[in-house]
Design a protein around this motif. Structure first.
Motif, PDB file in Angstrom:
ATOM      1  N   GLY A 166     -15.232 -54.864 -68.559  1.00  0.00           N
ATOM      2  CA  GLY A 166     -15.541 -55.803 -67.479  1.00  0.00           C
ATOM      3  C   GLY A 166     -14.401 -56.658 -66.977  1.00  0.00           C
ATOM      4  O   GLY A 166     -14.634 -57.576 -66.176  1.00  0.00           O
ATOM      5  N   GLN A 167     -13.171 -56.371 -67.424  1.00  0.00           N
ATOM      6  CA  GLN A 167     -12.047 -57.176 -66.944  1.00  0.00           C
ATOM      7  C   GLN A 167     -10.860 -56.301 -66.548  1.00  0.00           C
ATOM      8  O   GLN A 167     -10.532 -55.331 -67.235  1.00  0.00           O
ATOM      9  N   LEU A 168     -10.217 -56.731 -65.473  1.00  0.00           N
ATOM     10  CA  LEU A 168      -9.013 -56.048 -64.975  1.00  0.00           C
ATOM     11  C   LEU A 168      -7.780 -56.715 -65.561  1.00  0.00           C
ATOM     12  O   LEU A 168      -7.869 -57.721 -66.271  1.00  0.00           O
ATOM     13  N   TRP A 169      -6.615 -56.183 -65.179  1.00  0.00           N
ATOM     14  CA  TRP A 169      -5.337 -56.807 -65.548  1.00  0.00           C
ATOM     15  C   TRP A 169      -5.406 -58.334 -65.353  1.00  0.00           C
ATOM     16  O   TRP A 169      -5.871 -58.821 -64.336  1.00  0.00           O
ATOM     17  N   ASN A 170      -4.920 -59.042 -66.344  1.00  0.00           N
ATOM     18  CA  ASN A 170      -4.803 -60.503 -66.345  1.00  0.00           C
ATOM     19  C   ASN A 170      -6.150 -61.218 -66.424  1.00  0.00           C
ATOM     20  O   ASN A 170      -6.223 -62.415 -66.174  1.00  0.00           O
ATOM     21  N   GLY A 171      -7.200 -60.455 -66.728  1.00  0.00           N
ATOM     22  CA  GLY A 171      -8.495 -61.084 -67.009  1.00  0.00           C
ATOM     23  C   GLY A 171      -9.440 -61.213 -65.836  1.00  0.00           C
ATOM     24  O   GLY A 171     -10.512 -61.800 -65.981  1.00  0.00           O
ATOM     25  N   TYR A 172      -9.080 -60.673 -64.688  1.00  0.00           N
ATOM     26  CA  TYR A 172      -9.984 -60.788 -63.538  1.00  0.00           C
ATOM     27  C   TYR A 172     -11.265 -59.993 -63.783  1.00  0.00           C
ATOM     28  O   TYR A 172     -11.246 -58.930 -64.407  1.00  0.00           O
ATOM     29  N   ASP A 173     -12.359 -60.525 -63.240  1.00  0.00           N
ATOM     30  CA  ASP A 173     -13.674 -59.901 -63.402  1.00  0.00           C
ATOM     31  C   ASP A 173     -13.710 -58.557 -62.655  1.00  0.00           C
ATOM     32  O   ASP A 173     -13.238 -58.478 -61.512  1.00  0.00           O
ATOM     33  N   ALA A 174     -14.289 -57.562 -63.291  1.00  0.00           N
ATOM     34  CA  ALA A 174     -14.360 -56.232 -62.666  1.00  0.00           C
ATOM     35  C   ALA A 174     -15.187 -56.262 -61.382  1.00  0.00           C
ATOM     36  O   ALA A 174     -15.034 -55.368 -60.530  1.00  0.00           O
ATOM     37  N   ASP A 175     -16.031 -57.262 -61.214  1.00  0.00           N
ATOM     38  CA  ASP A 175     -16.794 -57.358 -59.956  1.00  0.00           C
ATOM     39  C   ASP A 175     -15.880 -57.635 -58.763  1.00  0.00           C
ATOM     40  O   ASP A 175     -16.310 -57.487 -57.612  1.00  0.00           O
ATOM     41  N   THR A 176     -14.645 -58.055 -59.020  1.00  0.00           N
ATOM     42  CA  THR A 176     -13.714 -58.269 -57.890  1.00  0.00           C
ATOM     43  C   THR A 176     -13.290 -56.945 -57.255  1.00  0.00           C
ATOM     44  O   THR A 176     -12.601 -56.946 -56.238  1.00  0.00           O
ATOM     45  N   THR A 177     -13.710 -55.825 -57.866  1.00  0.00           N
ATOM     46  CA  THR A 177     -13.428 -54.518 -57.233  1.00  0.00           C
ATOM     47  C   THR A 177     -14.542 -54.132 -56.254  1.00  0.00           C
ATOM     48  O   THR A 177     -14.369 -53.181 -55.496  1.00  0.00           O
ATOM     49  N   ASN A 178     -15.668 -54.822 -56.296  1.00  0.00           N
ATOM     50  CA  ASN A 178     -16.837 -54.380 -55.515  1.00  0.00           C
ATOM     51  C   ASN A 178     -16.605 -54.510 -54.010  1.00  0.00           C
ATOM     52  O   ASN A 178     -16.233 -55.583 -53.526  1.00  0.00           O
ATOM     53  N   GLY A 179     -16.836 -53.432 -53.322  1.00  0.00           N
ATOM     54  CA  GLY A 179     -16.678 -53.451 -51.853  1.00  0.00           C
ATOM     55  C   GLY A 179     -15.225 -53.320 -51.450  1.00  0.00           C
ATOM     56  O   GLY A 179     -14.865 -52.410 -50.707  1.00  0.00           O
ATOM     57  N   ALA A 180     -14.405 -54.201 -51.926  1.00  0.00           N
ATOM     58  CA  ALA A 180     -12.966 -54.168 -51.629  1.00  0.00           C
ATOM     59  C   ALA A 180     -12.283 -55.009 -52.698  1.00  0.00           C
ATOM     60  O   ALA A 180     -12.771 -56.089 -53.044  1.00  0.00           O
ATOM     61  N   MET A 181     -11.184 -54.527 -53.221  1.00  0.00           N
ATOM     62  CA  MET A 181     -10.527 -55.271 -54.311  1.00  0.00           C
ATOM     63  C   MET A 181     -10.003 -56.607 -53.794  1.00  0.00           C
ATOM     64  O   MET A 181      -9.207 -56.650 -52.856  1.00  0.00           O
ATOM     65  N   THR A 182     -10.433 -57.686 -54.425  1.00  0.00           N
ATOM     66  CA  THR A 182      -9.911 -59.003 -54.033  1.00  0.00           C
ATOM     67  C   THR A 182      -8.900 -59.519 -55.051  1.00  0.00           C
ATOM     68  O   THR A 182      -8.252 -60.536 -54.821  1.00  0.00           O
ATOM     69  N   LYS A 183      -8.766 -58.832 -56.170  1.00  0.00           N
ATOM     70  CA  LYS A 183      -7.739 -59.156 -57.177  1.00  0.00           C
ATOM     71  C   LYS A 183      -7.077 -57.863 -57.606  1.00  0.00           C
ATOM     72  O   LYS A 183      -7.725 -56.808 -57.678  1.00  0.00           O
TER      73      LYS A 183
END
Ligand code: UVW
Length: 319
Positions: free
Chosen positions: A122-139
């Motif tokens: 559930g986390q991307l590089w540097n700890g961002y929430d995987a939901d930030t990938t939804n629709g369009a990556m915001t992180k």
């Protein structure tokens, strides 16, 4: 063993937070003016090599693309025939031009992965929430990497040549020890903050295939395999970027666990190492072998695709 987290164990090597809580470029932070200046000193003969495979090849082998993805679909929207038929209006003065559009998989050619391209738990590089990938990556999209650019010392390690082959076999694996042994055999020093370029010969063998279908029939890539030692080496050596001529930069399924792409998790997601995949390395490798000089100035900038999960790139190696 059930998951990547089990494989990596408690407190796996991580660079999260090293460049602050807002970082989205990871190990690219290692490349600054000092690295650029010293990389320029690698240029001795002025030979230039472009490392992108052609997009939209007319050859029977087609474009080397990881199977679920598709090669570029490019079509003219305007050309001479349209002017001749009257479908396009004549321009004042008589100038004519050709135009086109393309549908591309942003990961469908030689490409940089965004640091958030792959994750687990559930986390991307540097700890961002995987939901930030939804629709369009915001992180962790490709944009911050593209805005920075990648300029540094590249070093080519030719695994295929080391093993006495034109190309490694499908699914053939190698370890970090093999990489270091190949570097030693080449008398190549891998330095801190280097861009490590690994040649397997895979893209070369794809481009020599009689047909796309024939090559993909028993599809399987050679590649690097996960080990804790490998991850520690990347962290300790502060490697910025891993470039290779396969579509994953690692063997697809880890031979020990059957897990898919553990190096994406351990290097890209946990350490912030940039991945460049499907690079054309055969010409560069030939030149390096000819004068036994394996380091060069490496320059690359993926396209500035806002929210992109990755972007095509034509890296340039200057010797
Ligand atoms: C996957 O295959 C999921 O990604 P990549 O293109 O980075 O290998």
């Amino acid at each position: 063993m059930k998951s990547l987290a089990d494989l990596f164990g408690p407190n796996p090597p991580s660079n999260w937070g090293k460049w602050g809580p807002d970082d989205e470029i990871g190990c690219l932070n290692y490349l600054g003016p000092a690295e650029v200046i010293s990389a320029i000193a690698e240029v001795k003969t002025g030979e230039v090599f472009t490392l992108q495979v052609p997009m939209g090849s007319d050859e029977p082998h087609g474009d080397p693309v990881w199977p679920p993805r598709m090669p570029i679909e490019r079509q003219n929207t305007l050309d001479n025939a349209m002017f001749d038929s009257g479908a396009a209006p004549d321009l004042p003065g008589g100038l004519r031009y050709v135009d086109d559009t393309a549908t591309i998989w942003l990961q469908g050619s030689t490409q940089y992965d965004a640091l958030g391209h792959s994750w687990y738990d559930g986390q991307l590089w540097n700890g961002y929430d995987a939901d930030t990938t939804n629709g369009a990556m915001t992180k962790d999209s490709i944009l911050p990497v593209a805005e920075h650019g990648v300029v540094g010392r590249g070093v080519l390690i030719d695994m295929a040549r080391y093993r006495g082959k034109k190309s490694l076999d499908k699914n053939e694996t190698f370890t970090i020890d093999d990489v270091l042994a190949a570097a030693a055999a080449q008398r190549t020093e891998i330095r801190h903050h280097d861009i490590v370029v690994l040649r397997t010969g895979f893209v070369g063998s794809w481009c020599a295939a009689q047909s796309r279908e024939a090559f993909m029939a028993d599809f399987g890539e050679p590649g690097l395999v996960y080990s804790p030692e490998l991850v520690r080496w990347f962290q300790d050596t502060e490697i910025v970027n891993l470039v290779s001529d396969s579509s994953a930069n690692e063997v697809f399924l880890d031979p020990d666990t059957g897990f898919m792409l553990p190096l994406h998790a351990a290097l890209q997601r946990n350490l912030g190492v940039l991945f460049t995949e499907i690079a054309w390395l055969d010409d560069l490798a030939g030149a390096c072998a000819a004068d036994n000089r394996w380091s060069f100035l490496y320059v690359a900038a993926p396209l500035k695709v806002v929210h992109g999960t990755g972007a095509p790139v034509n890296p340039v190696a200057i010797r």
